[in-house]
Scaffold this motif. Structure first.
Motif, PDB file in Angstrom:
ATOM      1  N   ASP A   1      71.247 101.765 -16.207  1.00 61.72           N
ATOM      2  CA  ASP A   1      71.944 103.036 -16.010  1.00 61.72           C
ATOM      3  C   ASP A   1      72.867 102.953 -14.797  1.00 61.72           C
ATOM      4  OD1 ASP A   1      72.792 105.634 -15.823  1.00 61.72           O
ATOM      5  OD2 ASP A   1      70.784 106.518 -15.677  1.00 61.72           O
ATOM      6  N   LEU A   2      74.183 102.998 -15.017  1.00 55.64           N
ATOM      7  CA  LEU A   2      75.134 102.913 -13.915  1.00 55.64           C
ATOM      8  C   LEU A   2      75.058 104.133 -13.009  1.00 55.64           C
ATOM      9  CD1 LEU A   2      78.272 101.449 -15.748  1.00 55.64           C
ATOM     10  CD2 LEU A   2      76.559 100.236 -14.392  1.00 55.64           C
ATOM     11  N   GLN A   3      74.539 105.237 -13.537  1.00 58.27           N
ATOM     12  CA  GLN A   3      74.380 106.449 -12.736  1.00 58.27           C
ATOM     13  C   GLN A   3      72.891 106.755 -12.544  1.00 58.27           C
ATOM     14  OE1 GLN A   3      76.792 109.634 -14.333  1.00 58.27           O
ATOM     15  NE2 GLN A   3      78.649 108.405 -14.286  1.00 58.27           N
ATOM     16  N   LEU A   4      72.174 105.732 -12.161  1.00 57.88           N
ATOM     17  CA  LEU A   4      70.729 105.829 -11.966  1.00 57.88           C
ATOM     18  C   LEU A   4      70.377 106.995 -11.039  1.00 57.88           C
ATOM     19  CD1 LEU A   4      67.820 104.651 -12.111  1.00 57.88           C
ATOM     20  CD2 LEU A   4      68.458 103.180 -10.168  1.00 57.88           C
ATOM     21  N   ASN A   5      69.464 107.818 -11.496  1.00 56.57           N
ATOM     22  CA  ASN A   5      68.939 108.929 -10.696  1.00 56.57           C
ATOM     23  C   ASN A   5      67.426 108.735 -10.608  1.00 56.57           C
ATOM     24  OD1 ASN A   5      68.231 111.325  -9.472  1.00 56.57           O
ATOM     25  ND2 ASN A   5      69.364 112.636 -10.883  1.00 56.57           N
ATOM     26  N   PRO A   6      66.937 108.041  -9.560  1.00 56.43           N
ATOM     27  CA  PRO A   6      65.523 107.643  -9.517  1.00 56.43           C
ATOM     28  C   PRO A   6      64.543 108.800  -9.682  1.00 56.43           C
ATOM     29  CG  PRO A   6      66.769 106.495  -7.828  1.00 56.43           C
ATOM     30  CD  PRO A   6      67.691 107.524  -8.400  1.00 56.43           C
ATOM     31  N   GLY A   7      64.871 109.961  -9.125  1.00 50.51           N
ATOM     32  CA  GLY A   7      63.961 111.096  -9.219  1.00 50.51           C
ATOM     33  C   GLY A   7      64.184 111.979 -10.421  1.00 50.51           C
ATOM     34  N   ARG A   8      65.291 111.780 -11.120  1.00 55.59           N
ATOM     35  CA  ARG A   8      65.643 112.647 -12.234  1.00 55.59           C
ATOM     36  C   ARG A   8      65.489 114.112 -11.855  1.00 55.59           C
ATOM     37  NH1 ARG A   8      66.383 110.365 -17.094  1.00 55.59           N
ATOM     38  NH2 ARG A   8      65.632 112.182 -18.258  1.00 55.59           N
ATOM     39  N   GLY A   9      65.823 114.434 -10.594  1.00 57.32           N
ATOM     40  CA  GLY A   9      65.779 115.812 -10.131  1.00 57.32           C
ATOM     41  C   GLY A   9      67.018 116.567 -10.576  1.00 57.32           C
ATOM     42  N   ARG A  10      66.885 117.887 -10.605  1.00 65.20           N
ATOM     43  CA  ARG A  10      67.977 118.710 -11.083  1.00 65.20           C
ATOM     44  C   ARG A  10      69.021 119.003 -10.017  1.00 65.20           C
ATOM     45  NH1 ARG A  10      67.606 122.202 -15.130  1.00 65.20           N
ATOM     46  NH2 ARG A  10      69.821 122.410 -14.664  1.00 65.20           N
ATOM     47  N   VAL A  11      68.668 118.886  -8.750  1.00 65.63           N
ATOM     48  CA  VAL A  11      69.584 119.308  -7.696  1.00 65.63           C
ATOM     49  C   VAL A  11      70.750 118.354  -7.517  1.00 65.63           C
ATOM     50  CG1 VAL A  11      68.483 118.123  -5.744  1.00 65.63           C
ATOM     51  CG2 VAL A  11      69.618 120.323  -5.370  1.00 65.63           C
ATOM     52  N   SER A  12      70.602 117.111  -7.956  1.00 66.12           N
ATOM     53  CA  SER A  12      71.600 116.095  -7.664  1.00 66.12           C
ATOM     54  C   SER A  12      71.568 115.017  -8.729  1.00 66.12           C
ATOM     55  CB  SER A  12      71.322 115.474  -6.285  1.00 66.12           C
ATOM     56  OG  SER A  12      72.149 114.363  -6.039  1.00 66.12           O
ATOM     57  N   ARG A  13      72.693 114.312  -8.861  1.00 58.60           N
ATOM     58  CA  ARG A  13      72.733 113.146  -9.730  1.00 58.60           C
ATOM     59  C   ARG A  13      72.173 111.910  -9.035  1.00 58.60           C
ATOM     60  NH1 ARG A  13      76.478 116.532 -11.806  1.00 58.60           N
ATOM     61  NH2 ARG A  13      77.063 116.299 -14.002  1.00 58.60           N
TER      62      ARG A  13
ATOM     63  N   ASP B   1      64.832 126.407 -11.902  1.00 58.62           N
ATOM     64  CA  ASP B   1      63.842 127.190 -12.642  1.00 58.62           C
ATOM     65  C   ASP B   1      62.436 126.620 -12.465  1.00 58.62           C
ATOM     66  OD1 ASP B   1      65.793 128.870 -13.536  1.00 58.62           O
ATOM     67  OD2 ASP B   1      65.974 127.957 -15.518  1.00 58.62           O
ATOM     68  N   ASP B   2      62.332 125.291 -12.443  1.00 60.19           N
ATOM     69  CA  ASP B   2      61.038 124.648 -12.213  1.00 60.19           C
ATOM     70  C   ASP B   2      61.088 123.909 -10.883  1.00 60.19           C
ATOM     71  OD1 ASP B   2      58.323 123.792 -13.577  1.00 60.19           O
ATOM     72  OD2 ASP B   2      59.143 122.021 -12.595  1.00 60.19           O
ATOM     73  N   LEU B   3      60.204 124.273  -9.980  1.00 61.99           N
ATOM     74  CA  LEU B   3      60.251 123.721  -8.632  1.00 61.99           C
ATOM     75  C   LEU B   3      59.863 122.246  -8.596  1.00 61.99           C
ATOM     76  CD1 LEU B   3      58.751 126.685  -6.562  1.00 61.99           C
ATOM     77  CD2 LEU B   3      61.158 126.090  -6.895  1.00 61.99           C
ATOM     78  N   TRP B   4      59.017 121.799  -9.506  1.00 62.44           N
ATOM     79  CA  TRP B   4      58.595 120.395  -9.487  1.00 62.44           C
ATOM     80  C   TRP B   4      59.782 119.471  -9.728  1.00 62.44           C
ATOM     81  CZ3 TRP B   4      53.788 118.061  -8.603  1.00 62.44           C
ATOM     82  CH2 TRP B   4      53.710 116.703  -8.907  1.00 62.44           C
ATOM     83  N   ILE B   5      60.549 119.742 -10.769  1.00 60.14           N
ATOM     84  CA  ILE B   5      61.633 118.825 -11.119  1.00 60.14           C
ATOM     85  C   ILE B   5      62.913 119.102 -10.346  1.00 60.14           C
ATOM     86  CG2 ILE B   5      60.710 118.357 -13.406  1.00 60.14           C
ATOM     87  CD1 ILE B   5      62.786 120.246 -14.549  1.00 60.14           C
ATOM     88  N   PHE B   6      63.016 120.262  -9.698  1.00 51.96           N
ATOM     89  CA  PHE B   6      64.246 120.629  -9.011  1.00 51.96           C
ATOM     90  C   PHE B   6      64.649 119.572  -7.984  1.00 51.96           C
ATOM     91  CE2 PHE B   6      66.209 123.641  -5.695  1.00 51.96           C
ATOM     92  CZ  PHE B   6      67.484 123.507  -6.233  1.00 51.96           C
ATOM     93  N   ARG B   7      63.722 119.192  -7.118  1.00 49.14           N
ATOM     94  CA  ARG B   7      64.019 118.195  -6.079  1.00 49.14           C
ATOM     95  C   ARG B   7      63.039 117.025  -6.149  1.00 49.14           C
ATOM     96  NH1 ARG B   7      67.877 119.863  -2.324  1.00 49.14           N
ATOM     97  NH2 ARG B   7      68.364 122.084  -2.324  1.00 49.14           N
ATOM     98  N   ARG B   8      62.695 116.636  -7.348  1.00 51.91           N
ATOM     99  CA  ARG B   8      61.846 115.450  -7.538  1.00 51.91           C
ATOM    100  C   ARG B   8      62.625 114.209  -7.101  1.00 51.91           C
ATOM    101  NH1 ARG B   8      59.829 114.706 -13.547  1.00 51.91           N
ATOM    102  NH2 ARG B   8      62.100 114.694 -13.816  1.00 51.91           N
TER     103      ARG B   8
ATOM    104  N   ASP C   1      54.710 111.571 -10.251  1.00 50.84           N
ATOM    105  CA  ASP C   1      56.025 111.787  -9.662  1.00 50.84           C
ATOM    106  C   ASP C   1      55.860 112.045  -8.167  1.00 50.84           C
ATOM    107  OD1 ASP C   1      57.029 111.773 -12.263  1.00 50.84           O
ATOM    108  OD2 ASP C   1      57.197 113.960 -12.385  1.00 50.84           O
ATOM    109  N   ILE C   2      56.955 111.886  -7.427  1.00 53.85           N
ATOM    110  CA  ILE C   2      56.992 112.234  -6.010  1.00 53.85           C
ATOM    111  C   ILE C   2      58.047 113.323  -5.845  1.00 53.85           C
ATOM    112  CG2 ILE C   2      57.353 111.417  -3.658  1.00 53.85           C
ATOM    113  CD1 ILE C   2      56.631 108.596  -4.650  1.00 53.85           C
ATOM    114  N   VAL C   3      57.686 114.389  -5.157  1.00 52.37           N
ATOM    115  CA  VAL C   3      58.507 115.601  -5.114  1.00 52.37           C
ATOM    116  C   VAL C   3      58.787 115.998  -3.669  1.00 52.37           C
ATOM    117  CG1 VAL C   3      58.581 118.054  -5.727  1.00 52.37           C
ATOM    118  CG2 VAL C   3      57.581 116.398  -7.317  1.00 52.37           C
ATOM    119  N   LEU C   4      60.022 116.425  -3.430  1.00 52.89           N
ATOM    120  CA  LEU C   4      60.387 117.015  -2.142  1.00 52.89           C
ATOM    121  C   LEU C   4      60.324 118.529  -2.257  1.00 52.89           C
ATOM    122  CD1 LEU C   4      61.748 116.881   0.754  1.00 52.89           C
ATOM    123  CD2 LEU C   4      63.875 117.325  -0.472  1.00 52.89           C
ATOM    124  N   ALA C   5      59.610 119.152  -1.345  1.00 52.00           N
ATOM    125  CA  ALA C   5      59.614 120.610  -1.250  1.00 52.00           C
ATOM    126  C   ALA C   5      60.725 121.029  -0.308  1.00 52.00           C
ATOM    127  CB  ALA C   5      58.268 121.121  -0.750  1.00 52.00           C
ATOM    128  N   ASN C   6      61.795 121.532  -0.866  1.00 48.05           N
ATOM    129  CA  ASN C   6      62.870 122.195  -0.120  1.00 48.05           C
ATOM    130  C   ASN C   6      63.277 123.377  -0.979  1.00 48.05           C
ATOM    131  OD1 ASN C   6      65.022 122.990   1.442  1.00 48.05           O
ATOM    132  ND2 ASN C   6      66.410 121.436   0.643  1.00 48.05           N
TER     133      ASN C   6
END
Length: 535
Positions: A90-102, A287-294, A309-314
């Motif tokens: 994946d050329l646009q690898l998003n290790p956390g697959r979080g929603r806040v960022s690519r 909408d879901d806090l777990w995946i938002f900033r995973r 998974d590893i998640v950041l709480a912000n």
């Protein structure tokens, strides 16, 4: 006391400070870079927040060096982590697959890439890094800063750094009062700026909330409940009038509608629950806090690599509304309180939070200090959204960048632009009692005049302390913009040093400003947006 002489002193080692130092070093100048915390990188590392970026970041709208940082993070994962074949390709690898960022990732990986970017300059001897150091004094006469004195935060040893140019890249503009540089804090009034979103009258103590982030995962069947905080009852009862519930809940205002909404919290959801290509203009993704900033998703890595998974709480629930940490004798008390609020929220998640199965609490939630470089799982520093801001030759106001006020007239251009950025005006609830302020922005540029103090001759802002207002700071404060500000400030210091000029000279003479802009373009700093209608 130790004394160091250098060409350029960069005080503050966040994203702006690192970018400023790199720019000056690549021009062959000697640089002293200081930082208060153990990790360089500021909001990306010691504050643990993955990058907030605009939707075109994979194509354009950031500097070449910022893109190198992003791609370096992805390559680090490819080189060091057991990725799945799909993730590796994946050329646009998003290790956390979080929603806040690519690009949601672990802060330590960003630190490794920043360290690598600076490494050749340390070997050459042109870069000196002073850590952990804070500025405590400055020698300034006739609006010229001659030196800055730094104190080691552990030993108390002091070092004085003399430099031709001094860049303030601290998180809260700490050099501005020390050097006598004119500055603004808090909210300007509508009577001063004419901004529709500003309060009628100004309040220098009304700043965006800080948030003390933490990182966690989940151990199924485990019990990692922290000790009940002594002040838990206080935070459990906190319920601002506009919140819709207690802050220790899954409820918070929607930033765009201001209506309270209840988020979900699905622990270790099944794979492929998030595509990752949603447009944040239509969906903020929270909408879901777990995946938002995973920041690390199990499905990115080979089976068995991560049990959770590893998640950041912000999240909004961590926003500290109790007071400003700027120009107050209560700074340390507010910092302790902000962390206490976050600690109480972590305890609430482990013990009282409503689960989808009807139970309460996830005792298996485990704070991950190893991820953030601390003993307790909380970031090394709070996430700081607002700084002191210089009184600048040009102050950017809401009318310059708001779509509602400008209409859809393309990017917000400045003839003296030294960079570009894009983000909504996104102000979190403030210490003055304001709810969110959220305003749609045009893609904007960074005017040179916003980097030039009205009086101080050889000091430049290199972070969130440029000539914005309380309102426009909400758009200019994010990761790639701070990097661009720092890089352009470092380039400006180098440009002036080589020509025996002052920054105000460059601003005052269109020919010099044009030559400086050409220098930036050559260095990979876009100074104007492309036409993006239709993308």
């Amino acid at each position: 006391m130790t004394h160091i002489e250098t060409d350029i002193a960069v005080i503050g080692g966040g994203l702006g400070g690192v970018a400023a130092a790199l720019a000056a070093l690549k021009r062959g100048h000697r640089v002293v870079l200081s930082e208060e915390h153990p990790w360089l990188g500021g909001q990306l590392t010691s504050q643990a927040v993955p990058p907030d970026e605009h939707i075109w970041v994979e194509q354009f709208g950031v500097t070449t060096t910022y893109r190198s940082l992003r791609e370096g993070i992805r390559q680090y994962y490819r080189d060091a982590y057991p990725l799945t074949d799909t993730a590796r390709r994946d050329l646009q690898l998003n290790p956390g697959r979080g929603r806040v960022s690519r690009l949601c990732h672990e802060p330590r990986v960003a630190l490794a890439v920043i360290t690598r970017m600076l490494a050749p300059h340390l070997s050459s001897g042109r870069l000196t890094v002073l850590q952990p150091h804070v500025p405590i004094a400055a020698d300034t006469t006739d609006d010229t800063v001659h030196s800055v004195t730094l104190r080691h935060t552990t030993t108390g040893a002091e070092t004085t750094v003399s430099a031709t140019f001094v860049l303030d890249a601290t998180e809260t503009g700490e050099l501005l009062p020390l050097t006598g540089t004119a500055y603004v804090t808090g909210a300007e009034g509508r009577d001063e700026t004419g901004e529709p979103s500003a309060p009628e009258h100004g309040d220098p103590t009304n700043v965006q909330s800080i948030a003390w982030c933490f990182v966690f995962d989940h151990v199924e069947g485990g019990d990692h409940t922290i000790e009940r905080p002594d002040d838990y009852a206080h935070w459990r009862a906190l319920a601002p009038a506009f919140w819709g519930d207690a802050m220790l809940s899954f409820t918070a205002p929607n930033p765009r509608t201001l209506r309270p909404e209840t988020r979900t919290f699905n622990v270790n959801p099944p794979y492929a629950t998030v595509v990752g290509d949603e447009d944040p203009r239509a969906d903020a993704g929270d909408d879901d806090l777990w995946i938002f900033r995973r920041i690390a998703a199990r499905e990115t890595f080979l089976p068995g690599s991560l049990d959770s998974d590893i998640v950041l709480a912000n999240w909004p629930q961590l926003d500290y509304l109790g007071g400003s940490i700027i120009d107050t004798p209560d700074r340390q008390a507010h910092l302790r309180a902000a962390k206490a609020q976050s600690r109480s929220f972590a305890y609430w998640l482990q013990t009282e939070a409503p689960r989808p199965d009807g139970g309460t609490g996830w005792p298996g939630l485990r704070l991950r200090g190893d991820i953030v470089g601390t003993d307790d799982g909380f970031a090394q520093a709070p996430y700081i959204r607002e700084s002191r801001r210089i009184r600048a030759m040009r102050t950017i106001v809401e009318q310059d960048i708001s779509v509602a006020l400008r209409g859809h007239r393309g990017p917000a251009r400045f003839a003296d632009s030294v960079g570009v950025g894009m983000y909504r005006i996104d102000l979190h609830p403030s210490t003055g009692g304001d709810n969110y302020i959220d305003v749609e922005c045009a893609p904007f540029e960074i005017p040179l005049g916003a980097l030039i103090p009205v009086a101080t001759r050889n000091l430049l802002p290199a972070a969130k302390n440029i000539g914005t207002t309380h309102i426009t700071n909400g758009a200019y404060r994010l990761h790639p913009v701070e990097w661009n500000i720092g890089e352009s400030a470092g380039e400006l210091a180098a440009f002036c040093l080589e020509r025996e000029l002052l920054p105000a000279d460059v601003l005052a003479k269109p020919e010099l400003a044009g030559r400086f802009q050409a220098t930036l373009t050559e260095a990979g700093v876009d100074i104007h947006w492309p036409e993006i209608l239709g993308y």
